[in-house]
Design a protein around this motif. Structure first.
Motif, PDB file in Angstrom:
ATOM      1  N   LYS A  62       0.875  -1.167   0.000  1.00  0.00           N
ATOM      2  CA  LYS A  62       0.000   0.000   0.000  1.00  0.00           C
ATOM      3  C   LYS A  62       0.914   1.219   0.000  1.00  0.00           C
ATOM      4  O   LYS A  62       1.848   1.288   0.791  1.00  0.00           O
ATOM      5  CB  LYS A  62      -0.865   0.032   1.253  1.00  0.00           C
ATOM      6  N   VAL A  63       0.647   2.164  -0.885  1.00  0.00           N
ATOM      7  CA  VAL A  63       1.447   3.394  -0.933  1.00  0.00           C
ATOM      8  C   VAL A  63       0.517   4.596  -1.064  1.00  0.00           C
ATOM      9  O   VAL A  63      -0.683   4.447  -1.246  1.00  0.00           O
ATOM     10  CB  VAL A  63       2.474   3.385  -2.097  1.00  0.00           C
ATOM     11  N   ASP A  64       1.049   5.755  -0.985  1.00  0.00           N
ATOM     12  CA  ASP A  64       0.361   7.039  -1.055  1.00  0.00           C
ATOM     13  C   ASP A  64      -0.096   7.457   0.327  1.00  0.00           C
ATOM     14  O   ASP A  64      -0.315   6.631   1.200  1.00  0.00           O
ATOM     15  CB  ASP A  64      -0.846   7.028  -1.997  1.00  0.00           C
ATOM     16  N   GLU A  65      -0.245   8.750   0.465  1.00  0.00           N
ATOM     17  CA  GLU A  65      -0.601   9.329   1.748  1.00  0.00           C
ATOM     18  C   GLU A  65      -1.890   8.733   2.313  1.00  0.00           C
ATOM     19  O   GLU A  65      -2.000   8.482   3.496  1.00  0.00           O
ATOM     20  CB  GLU A  65      -0.746  10.841   1.588  1.00  0.00           C
ATOM     21  N   TYR A  66      -2.858   8.453   1.458  1.00  0.00           N
ATOM     22  CA  TYR A  66      -4.141   7.930   1.927  1.00  0.00           C
ATOM     23  C   TYR A  66      -4.266   6.431   1.698  1.00  0.00           C
ATOM     24  O   TYR A  66      -5.347   5.876   1.748  1.00  0.00           O
ATOM     25  CB  TYR A  66      -5.300   8.681   1.246  1.00  0.00           C
ATOM     26  N   ARG A  67      -3.164   5.760   1.420  1.00  0.00           N
ATOM     27  CA  ARG A  67      -3.139   4.310   1.203  1.00  0.00           C
ATOM     28  C   ARG A  67      -4.054   3.882   0.057  1.00  0.00           C
ATOM     29  O   ARG A  67      -4.533   2.762   0.015  1.00  0.00           O
ATOM     30  CB  ARG A  67      -3.526   3.539   2.477  1.00  0.00           C
ATOM     31  N   ALA A  68      -4.295   4.792  -0.880  1.00  0.00           N
ATOM     32  CA  ALA A  68      -5.147   4.465  -2.012  1.00  0.00           C
ATOM     33  C   ALA A  68      -4.365   3.833  -3.154  1.00  0.00           C
ATOM     34  O   ALA A  68      -4.950   3.355  -4.101  1.00  0.00           O
ATOM     35  CB  ALA A  68      -5.876   5.711  -2.519  1.00  0.00           C
ATOM     36  N   GLY A  69      -3.033   3.843  -3.071  1.00  0.00           N
ATOM     37  CA  GLY A  69      -2.225   3.302  -4.142  1.00  0.00           C
ATOM     38  C   GLY A  69      -1.729   1.914  -3.840  1.00  0.00           C
ATOM     39  O   GLY A  69      -1.683   1.478  -2.690  1.00  0.00           O
ATOM     40  N   ARG A  70      -1.372   1.200  -4.879  1.00  0.00           N
ATOM     41  CA  ARG A  70      -0.832  -0.150  -4.766  1.00  0.00           C
ATOM     42  C   ARG A  70       0.361  -0.250  -5.705  1.00  0.00           C
ATOM     43  O   ARG A  70       0.209  -0.077  -6.908  1.00  0.00           O
ATOM     44  CB  ARG A  70      -1.882  -1.206  -5.149  1.00  0.00           C
ATOM     45  N   ALA A  71       1.544  -0.490  -5.145  1.00  0.00           N
ATOM     46  CA  ALA A  71       2.765  -0.589  -5.943  1.00  0.00           C
ATOM     47  C   ALA A  71       3.404  -1.953  -5.740  1.00  0.00           C
ATOM     48  O   ALA A  71       3.240  -2.574  -4.695  1.00  0.00           O
ATOM     49  CB  ALA A  71       3.756   0.504  -5.547  1.00  0.00           C
ATOM     50  N   ILE A  72       4.133  -2.375  -6.754  1.00  0.00           N
ATOM     51  CA  ILE A  72       4.909  -3.609  -6.666  1.00  0.00           C
ATOM     52  C   ILE A  72       6.368  -3.235  -6.927  1.00  0.00           C
ATOM     53  O   ILE A  72       6.830  -3.255  -8.069  1.00  0.00           O
ATOM     54  CB  ILE A  72       4.431  -4.658  -7.685  1.00  0.00           C
ATOM     55  N   PRO A  73       7.089  -2.840  -5.879  1.00  0.00           N
ATOM     56  CA  PRO A  73       8.507  -2.535  -6.074  1.00  0.00           C
ATOM     57  C   PRO A  73       9.257  -3.780  -6.544  1.00  0.00           C
ATOM     58  O   PRO A  73       8.813  -4.909  -6.307  1.00  0.00           O
ATOM     59  CB  PRO A  73       8.979  -2.124  -4.683  1.00  0.00           C
ATOM     60  N   ASP A  74      10.388  -3.567  -7.167  1.00  0.00           N
ATOM     61  CA  ASP A  74      11.203  -4.710  -7.579  1.00  0.00           C
ATOM     62  C   ASP A  74      11.657  -5.495  -6.366  1.00  0.00           C
ATOM     63  O   ASP A  74      11.771  -6.718  -6.421  1.00  0.00           O
ATOM     64  CB  ASP A  74      12.398  -4.251  -8.412  1.00  0.00           C
ATOM     65  N   ALA A  75      11.889  -4.813  -5.245  1.00  0.00           N
ATOM     66  CA  ALA A  75      12.252  -5.497  -4.001  1.00  0.00           C
ATOM     67  C   ALA A  75      11.971  -4.573  -2.819  1.00  0.00           C
ATOM     68  O   ALA A  75      11.956  -3.352  -2.959  1.00  0.00           O
ATOM     69  CB  ALA A  75      13.718  -5.908  -4.012  1.00  0.00           C
ATOM     70  N   VAL A  76      11.750  -5.202  -1.660  1.00  0.00           N
ATOM     71  CA  VAL A  76      11.445  -4.486  -0.424  1.00  0.00           C
ATOM     72  C   VAL A  76      12.316  -5.077   0.675  1.00  0.00           C
ATOM     73  O   VAL A  76      12.301  -6.289   0.889  1.00  0.00           O
ATOM     74  CB  VAL A  76       9.946  -4.664  -0.059  1.00  0.00           C
ATOM     75  N   LEU A  77      13.086  -4.246   1.375  1.00  0.00           N
ATOM     76  CA  LEU A  77      13.904  -4.714   2.488  1.00  0.00           C
ATOM     77  C   LEU A  77      13.124  -4.562   3.784  1.00  0.00           C
ATOM     78  O   LEU A  77      12.685  -3.470   4.141  1.00  0.00           O
ATOM     79  CB  LEU A  77      15.210  -3.915   2.578  1.00  0.00           C
ATOM     80  N   ALA A  78      12.938  -5.705   4.463  1.00  0.00           N
ATOM     81  CA  ALA A  78      12.219  -5.727   5.737  1.00  0.00           C
ATOM     82  C   ALA A  78      12.599  -7.006   6.470  1.00  0.00           C
ATOM     83  O   ALA A  78      13.271  -7.886   5.912  1.00  0.00           O
ATOM     84  CB  ALA A  78      10.701  -5.674   5.503  1.00  0.00           C
ATOM     85  N   ASP A  79      12.159  -7.126   7.707  1.00  0.00           N
ATOM     86  CA  ASP A  79      12.339  -8.354   8.467  1.00  0.00           C
ATOM     87  C   ASP A  79      11.803  -9.531   7.645  1.00  0.00           C
ATOM     88  O   ASP A  79      10.841  -9.386   6.897  1.00  0.00           O
ATOM     89  CB  ASP A  79      11.580  -8.232   9.793  1.00  0.00           C
ATOM     90  N   ALA A  80      12.427 -10.684   7.795  1.00  0.00           N
ATOM     91  CA  ALA A  80      12.049 -11.861   7.008  1.00  0.00           C
ATOM     92  C   ALA A  80      10.576 -12.221   7.155  1.00  0.00           C
ATOM     93  O   ALA A  80       9.946 -12.690   6.213  1.00  0.00           O
ATOM     94  CB  ALA A  80      12.935 -13.046   7.382  1.00  0.00           C
ATOM     95  N   ASP A  81       9.982 -11.997   8.326  1.00  0.00           N
ATOM     96  CA  ASP A  81       8.583 -12.352   8.571  1.00  0.00           C
ATOM     97  C   ASP A  81       7.633 -11.155   8.486  1.00  0.00           C
ATOM     98  O   ASP A  81       6.466 -11.262   8.864  1.00  0.00           O
ATOM     99  CB  ASP A  81       8.443 -12.998   9.956  1.00  0.00           C
ATOM    100  N   ALA A  82       8.086 -10.039   7.972  1.00  0.00           N
ATOM    101  CA  ALA A  82       7.298  -8.801   7.990  1.00  0.00           C
ATOM    102  C   ALA A  82       5.946  -8.917   7.301  1.00  0.00           C
ATOM    103  O   ALA A  82       4.991  -8.259   7.711  1.00  0.00           O
ATOM    104  CB  ALA A  82       8.097  -7.664   7.356  1.00  0.00           C
ATOM    105  N   PHE A  83       5.840  -9.742   6.276  1.00  0.00           N
ATOM    106  CA  PHE A  83       4.613  -9.774   5.490  1.00  0.00           C
ATOM    107  C   PHE A  83       3.818 -11.066   5.649  1.00  0.00           C
ATOM    108  O   PHE A  83       2.827 -11.273   4.959  1.00  0.00           O
ATOM    109  CB  PHE A  83       4.939  -9.518   4.022  1.00  0.00           C
ATOM    110  N   VAL A  84       4.217 -11.909   6.577  1.00  0.00           N
ATOM    111  CA  VAL A  84       3.504 -13.166   6.807  1.00  0.00           C
ATOM    112  C   VAL A  84       2.073 -12.859   7.246  1.00  0.00           C
ATOM    113  O   VAL A  84       1.845 -12.055   8.152  1.00  0.00           O
ATOM    114  CB  VAL A  84       4.230 -14.024   7.872  1.00  0.00           C
ATOM    115  N   GLY A  85       1.110 -13.475   6.571  1.00  0.00           N
ATOM    116  CA  GLY A  85      -0.298 -13.291   6.911  1.00  0.00           C
ATOM    117  C   GLY A  85      -0.876 -11.945   6.524  1.00  0.00           C
ATOM    118  O   GLY A  85      -1.986 -11.611   6.935  1.00  0.00           O
ATOM    119  N   GLN A  86      -0.159 -11.166   5.724  1.00  0.00           N
ATOM    120  CA  GLN A  86      -0.587  -9.795   5.397  1.00  0.00           C
ATOM    121  C   GLN A  86      -1.367  -9.673   4.084  1.00  0.00           C
ATOM    122  O   GLN A  86      -1.851  -8.600   3.771  1.00  0.00           O
ATOM    123  CB  GLN A  86       0.647  -8.890   5.315  1.00  0.00           C
TER     124      GLN A  86
END
Length: 194
Positions: free
Chosen positions: A75-99
């Motif tokens: 989810k991106v944009d100030e109002y979370r109205a956007g949806r982006a697919i970056p080439d890659a995202v750096l985060a904790d290994a389990d950051a997106f589990v169940g999301q």
């Protein structure tokens, strides 16, 4: 005929329905929804994929608890109205589990884009996405620009834009500031451009 450029092409829910129906990638294109407008991006080529592999290895060696998630929707944009697919995202290994497909970007330390060979790269990767990522508060945006053979590191988002942008040519070292804290030796990138 008047074209309304300030209105969304569709609602966020309509885009998410399309994405759930398998339309997230269609015949060599990826669909995204930024600033109320649906856009397309070319599916990555082999050199593009190799750049992501190179960066993934560097990130894992730096901190094995972090993972460079390729192609993770956000989810991106100030109002979370956007949806982006970056080439890659750096985060904790389990950051997106169940999301689900479009998680909140709160755990993201850095987003990565590698330019593709399409006509929309300038508007998408150099203008719209930096603004959307800064509005979202993502700390670091890394752009690996194969058109210009440069690496741009955007940092210190202020809610509207990144206040600091550092650009170096391929071959020079560049610091990914905190919370990433990695120095990239960009010499190998010279081998993965046309």
């Amino acid at each position: 005929m008047t074209v309304m450029t300030d209105r969304p092409h569709m609602l966020t829910g309509e885009f998410e329905t399309l994405a759930r129906m398998g339309a997230r990638e269609v015949e060599g294109l990826r669909l995204e929804f930024i600033n109320g407008k649906m856009g397309v991006k070319a599916v990555p080529d082999g050199d593009h994929g190799r750049i992501i592999q190179w960066l993934l290895r560097i990130c894992m060696q730096h901190d094995p608890e972090l993972f460079l998630h390729p192609g993770q929707g956000l989810k991106v944009d100030e109002y979370r109205a956007g949806r982006a697919i970056p080439d890659a995202v750096l985060a904790d290994a389990d950051a997106f589990v169940g999301q689900g497909d479009w998680p909140d970007p709160e755990p993201v330390l850095m987003v990565v884009e590698v330019t593709s060979w399409d006509s929309d790269t300038d508007r998408r990767d150099r203008q719209e996405k930096p603004r959307a990522y800064a509005e979202t508060g993502i700390p670091v945006y890394l752009l690996i620009d194969r058109d210009t053979c440069e690496v741009s590191v955007h940092s210190e988002p202020n809610g509207q834009r990144y206040e600091v942008v550092r650009t170096v040519p391929f071959g020079r070292d560049v610091e990914l500031p905190d919370p990433v804290g990695i120095t990239l030796h960009t010499e190998p990138l010279k081998d993965w451009v046309r």
